[in-house]
Every structure is written in structure tokens, then in C-alpha cells.
Design a protein around this motif. Structure first.
Motif, PDB file in Angstrom:
ATOM      1  N   ASP A 137      81.045 117.052  67.454  1.00 23.34           N
ATOM      2  CA  ASP A 137      78.993 117.652  67.816  1.00 23.34           C
ATOM      3  C   ASP A 137      79.147 119.010  68.845  1.00 23.34           C
ATOM      4  O   ASP A 137      78.327 119.265  69.692  1.00 23.34           O
ATOM      5  N   SER A 139      80.563 120.164  71.128  1.00 24.07           N
ATOM      6  CA  SER A 139      80.779 120.667  72.781  1.00 24.07           C
ATOM      7  C   SER A 139      82.132 120.053  73.171  1.00 24.07           C
ATOM      8  O   SER A 139      82.418 120.783  74.013  1.00 24.07           O
ATOM      9  N   TYR A 182      79.883 119.864  77.572  1.00 20.55           N
ATOM     10  CA  TYR A 182      78.025 120.079  77.073  1.00 20.55           C
ATOM     11  C   TYR A 182      77.791 120.859  77.020  1.00 20.55           C
ATOM     12  O   TYR A 182      76.031 121.327  76.457  1.00 20.55           O
ATOM     13  N   VAL A 446      73.720 113.805  79.954  1.00 18.41           N
ATOM     14  CA  VAL A 446      75.490 113.042  80.108  1.00 18.41           C
ATOM     15  C   VAL A 446      75.314 111.685  81.223  1.00 18.41           C
ATOM     16  O   VAL A 446      74.964 111.239  82.562  1.00 18.41           O
ATOM     17  N   HIS A 517      73.946 112.452  76.336  1.00 16.79           N
ATOM     18  CA  HIS A 517      75.694 112.656  76.008  1.00 16.79           C
ATOM     19  C   HIS A 517      76.615 111.943  76.600  1.00 16.79           C
ATOM     20  O   HIS A 517      76.358 111.911  78.197  1.00 16.79           O
TER      21      HIS A 517
END
Length: 524
Positions: A137, A139, A182, A446, A517
């Protein structure tokens, strides 16, 4: 070992194709600082203040002979005629030699791999994503951690890992960590969240408040002269005390004022520039360095690894620290960071993830005597939902119950499915949850779910919003012998934690933001 080499060859081929930051000579848009060979007017008139950030006598003499000139603190007054590029942006040498590196994960498990000597941080991340079957992703990040200094930083995707390691001392015990971040490029998506209006000023006319694109363009454009300013705590060299000064960050470097908030040349003192330095965050600012808060960071020269070489700074809150650190990264790398940000998305467009065989898949019904193709999209969707529910029921019976009150065996197994989810962390304390979320990026959404330390019957949802971590208790609710879970005292009920998380990923509900996330740990 042959399988390992095959994976490395694949990874290296990916890196060799990344011409966006490797071999495109003359295409670099990173503009360095302009230097003027003039006697600097920024010498401190106050001898007491000039002791800030001073090193020993020998190192000062070496620095003076090496520099020979002081960075221009006012690039807006002199056009930048020279474009300087950091050493880590130089084109790669096609060296076939390999070296062995050791990479750690968050649970401190490690793995040694043999890699080409010209491998980049992005290539290392891609290698471990493939080997650990992680979802890419964009990240996943490689971190440099220096334990004896208690500092760490993000290694940018284009940086050569071997160049980073070449700056480590023989006895420094520095480490490479592979984990999610992230917030790595979130400032390109929401720059106004990273750069508060009262901390940013631009020399050019902006006709009022800047929007998202205008703000980030000021940092990427060499013709603009953005400036970050505000108060920070600074640790004086050779002393344990910290003092508060007014700091100014420009393309030419970092300065502090020895007279209030004055920005006059005679009041500004040069501290550091970033062509050969990096910005690190302090892992334990209060405990290790006696800082007034835990929001510490520092500037460290690439080849120096002692505590006396650090320019130690400390902010009053996380948003202020994030603003300074992000601005320093942008001033150091400029357009290179933006290229790192867009490169994975450009690659996805040129080579879609789905294969031809996946595109030709159709929904099938095997419930009758003969199989048939489901052509109705609505029917195909309902069948997919039913298959998901069936999978959930089967998985519940395979998992043992966890942290549940005394109910029937069916109720116990109905909630156990959360144990296998990547967002669930068993026996994680509140402090450990905050540390994990902080490490993986303080951006909205997150989250993780963990056991409650105060009440074994309940769970806790830990969520980041506006760079602050909040904790919400998930309470069990019994109704007619059935067990449900709720975040709002039973008004909205869910049969298991998986259903609860899926709901709040689509709906904000009583939460300050949606779940976006999840924090995940992997074992290398």
C-alpha cells in the motif's frame, strides 16, 4: 539460496528500471541553497548566546577550513545560480558486487539478506513485501535507528542503503527497521494539516490564504522562498539546560534569533544546512536528553555519530515537530520526494496488478446439479456476501474464544474471529499501543484493536485523529442470551469485532473519523 537470489534479481530489475531517480542526468529538479563567499553578518553579538550548538575547539577549526563560506540566509535577495544535489541523489554505479545486510521488524525479529551494493531503500522494502506476502500500500518504509543516540529517521525511498551504512561507526550498533509509515508522503495529500498557517510565510504574493496545491508548490518550486518560523527549545552544548529561542528555517539552512523574534541579519545565527545532514526524531527526548517535552528532534551530520555532534531541538507539541521535520525533508530533497511519492502510482498505471486471467473470472453457482454462470450483477453480489458470511461462520469454529464472558460455546466462537485479523493486537498495553501508532504515522484514521488492561471482559479501539491518539472502550452487551459488542452503550450493536471494524471503516458513527489504516506487525 537460489530462490533468494531469484527474488533479489527481480527486486534489482525493478530498481534498474526506476530511471526517475537513477540515471536521468539533467532531469533533477532539486534546487540547493545558494552560497555567498562573503563575510557573514550573522555573528552573535552576545557571547553568552553564541555557546549554543558549539562543538569542541578542534572540530570548529576543521569546520571553518572546510566550509570557507556561510550559506546565504536570504536567498530571496540573491538569485540562486547554482543547483546543488545531495550525494544520495547521484546516479547509481552499476556495481555487480553484493553485500549482506540485516533488517529488523517491530518485534525485533531480524533477517539477513544478500543484496546488490547499489540497492535503494525502496528496493529493500519491495524485497521484504514479496518475501512476507505483505500488501503493498506504498506505506512500507525503511528506517535508520541509532540506539546509542536514541534517534531514528525515515530513509527516503531513493537513498542508497549502502551509503547510509557507510556513515555508521564501527561500534555504533546502528540498525535498519522495516515497518509501515502512513505519514511518509501524507503531506502531499493534506499539506495544510502539516504546515499550520501561523508557522509558514512566503516572500511572494499569495493573495490571501493558500490552498493545498499552492502551499506544496512553494516548497517544490525553486522560484519561491518559503519560510518556517516559530519557537523551539534548544539544548546548549556542554550543558544539561534547555532554552527557548525563535527559529527560522529557509532553503539556505536553519537559524535562530538571539534577540526575541527579530529576523535581522545581525540577530540571526546559522545552525545547520542539510546538504550533508539529516533530521532525526528523538526516541526518548525527556528520559535520555532531559528535554522539556517528548517531541524532540535533531540535525546530525552524515559522518558524525557522537552525542556532542547533534543539534538537539524540542517542540511543544507533535504538530509543531511534524511541521519542522517535514519542512527539513522538503528543503533537503525537494522534487525528489514528490517523484518518490508518485512513482508507485505511475508504475501501477503502466502495469496493472490484475492479470488477463483475473480479468476473465466470472461468478459461478455450484448449488444445483449443474453449475451455471451468474450473469446478473446483483445476484453475483448477493452470492459473494453470502460466501463471506459462510466463511466467517466456518472460521469461527476453527478459532478459540478470547477474552469473552461466560456464554454458550456458539457465542464464544462467534467473537473469536478477530484473533486472526491484522488490526488486532493481543495483550498490548495503552503505552505500547500509542507507541505503535506513533511509529506507523500520526495521520487521521490509523487504528488498532487490543485487549483492555483494566477490564478483561472488554476491548479497546485506539485511533489517531488530528495527530492525537484516542482510546474507545468496546463494551460487551448481552440481550436474550446473545452477546453483542458496542462503542455507544448498546445503541449500535455488532455480533463480533470484525463486523464492528468493517462498519466503522465505512461510517464514522460516534468516532471522530473513519477507520482507514490498521497498524500491523510482521515477523521477518
Amino acid at each position: 539460496m537460489s530462490a533468494m537470489n531469484d527474488s533479489l534479481d527481480e527486486t534489482r530489475s525493478l530498481g534498474e528500471k526506476a530511471a526517475i531517480f537513477r540515471g536521468a542526468k539533467g532531469s533533477g529538479n532539486v534546487v540547493g541553497s545558494a552560497f555567498i563567499p562573503l563575510r557573514s553578518p550573522l555573528q552573535p553579538p552576545n557571547a553568552a548566546v553564541s555557546t549554543l550548538f558549539k562543538g569542541n575547539r578542534k572540530s570548529r577549526e576543521v569546520d571553518e577550513t572546510q566550509m570557507g563560506h556561510v550559506p546565504n540566509p536570504f536567498p530571496e535577495l540573491l538569485p540562486s545560480a547554482v543547483s546543488l544535489v545531495s550525494e544520495c541523489l547521484l546516479p547509481w554505479t552499476k556495481n555487480s558486487a553484493t553485500q549482506v545486510i540485516k533488517v529488523y521488524s517491530e518485534d525485533n525479529t531480524s533477517r539477513a539478506v544478500e543484496v546488490p551494493s547499489d540497492i535503494t531503500a525502496r528496493d529493500i522494502c519491495q524485497l521484504f513485501i514479496l518475501k512476507n506476502h505483505c500488501i503493498d500500500d506504498h506505506s512500507w518504509t525503511l528506517f535508520e535507528q541509532i540506539p546509542h543516540l536514541s534517534i531514528e529517521r525515515t530513509i527516503e525511498d531513493h537513498e542508497s542503503v549502502m551509503e547510509v551504512q557507510s556513515g555508521w561507526g564501527m561500534d555504533s550498533h546502528c540498525c535498519l527497521y522495516f515497518r509501515k509509515n502512513y505519514a511518509k508522503y501524507e503531506f502531499f495529500k493534506k499539506p495544510l494539516d502539516f504546515f499550520p498557517e501561523h508557522m509558514v510565510s512566503v516572500s511572494s504574493e499569495t493573495n490571501g490564504i493558500m490552498n493545498h496545491s499552492q502551499l506544496i508548490q512553494t516548497f517544490l518550486s525553486s522560484s519561491s522562498c518559503p519560510e518556517i518560523h516559530g519557537f523551539l527549545h534548544a539544548k546548549e552544548h556542554g550543558r544539561k539546560s534547555w532554552k527557548k529561542f525563535y527559529f527560522v528555517l529557509r532553503r539556505s539552512g536553519l537559524y535562530f534569533s538571539n534577540k526575541g523574534t527579530s529576523k535581522e541579519p545581525r540577530h540571526l545565527q546559522f545552525i545547520a544546512e542539510f546538504s550533508d545532514s539529516d533530521v532525526y526524531t528523538l526516541l526518548s527526548a525527556k528520559k535520555v536528553y532531559g528535554a522539556p517535552t517528548d517531541y524532540g528532534f535533531c540535525v546530525k551530520a552524515s559522518k558524525l555519530n557522537s552525542a556532542r555532534d547533534l543539534k538537539l531541538l524540542c517542540a511543544d507539541d507533535e504538530q509543531t515537530r511534524t511541521c519542522w521535520v517535514t519542512a527539513m525533508r522538503l528543503f533537503k530533497y525537494g522534487m525528489q520526494l514528490y517523484q518518490n511519492f508518485v512513482q508507485p502510482y505511475q508504475k501501477q498505471k503502466s502495469s496493472p496488478m490484475r492479470s488477463i486471467s483475473e480479468n476473465s473470472l466470472v461468478a459461478m453457482d455450484f448449488s444445483g446439479h449443474k453449475s451455471r454462470v451468474i450473469e446478473n450483477p446483483s445476484e453475483a453480489l448477493s452470492v459473494a456476501v453470502e460466501e463471506g458470511l459462510s466463511w466467517r461462520r466456518k472460521s469461527c469454529h476453527r478459532l478459540s474464544s478470547h477474552g469473552s464472558p461466560s456464554t454458550s460455546q456458539s457465542s464464544m466462537s462467534s467473537i473469536a474471529i478477530h484473533v486472526a485479523q491484522p488490526w488486532f493486537h493481543n495483550k498490548l498495553s495503552r503505552d505500547e499501543a500509542q507507541k505503535l501508532i506513533t511509529q506507523q504515522g500520526l495521520i487521521d484514521g490509523v487504528f488498532l484493536v487490543r485487549d483492555s488492561q483494566s477490564n478483561p471482559r472488554t476491548f479497546v479501539l485506539s485511533l489517531c485523529h488530528t495527530q492525537k491518539i484516542k482510546h474507545f472502550q468496546i463494551v460487551p452487551v448481552e440481550d436474550n442470551g446473545e452477546l453483542f459488542y458496542s462503542l455507544d452503550d448498546g445503541h449500535t450493536r455488532f455480533t463480533d469485532l470484525l463486523q464492528l471494524v468493517e462498519f466503522y471503516q465505512l461510517n464514522r458513527g460516534v468516532l471522530p473519523c473513519k477507520l482507514k489504516h490498521h497498524c500491523a506487525r510482521i515477523t521477518l
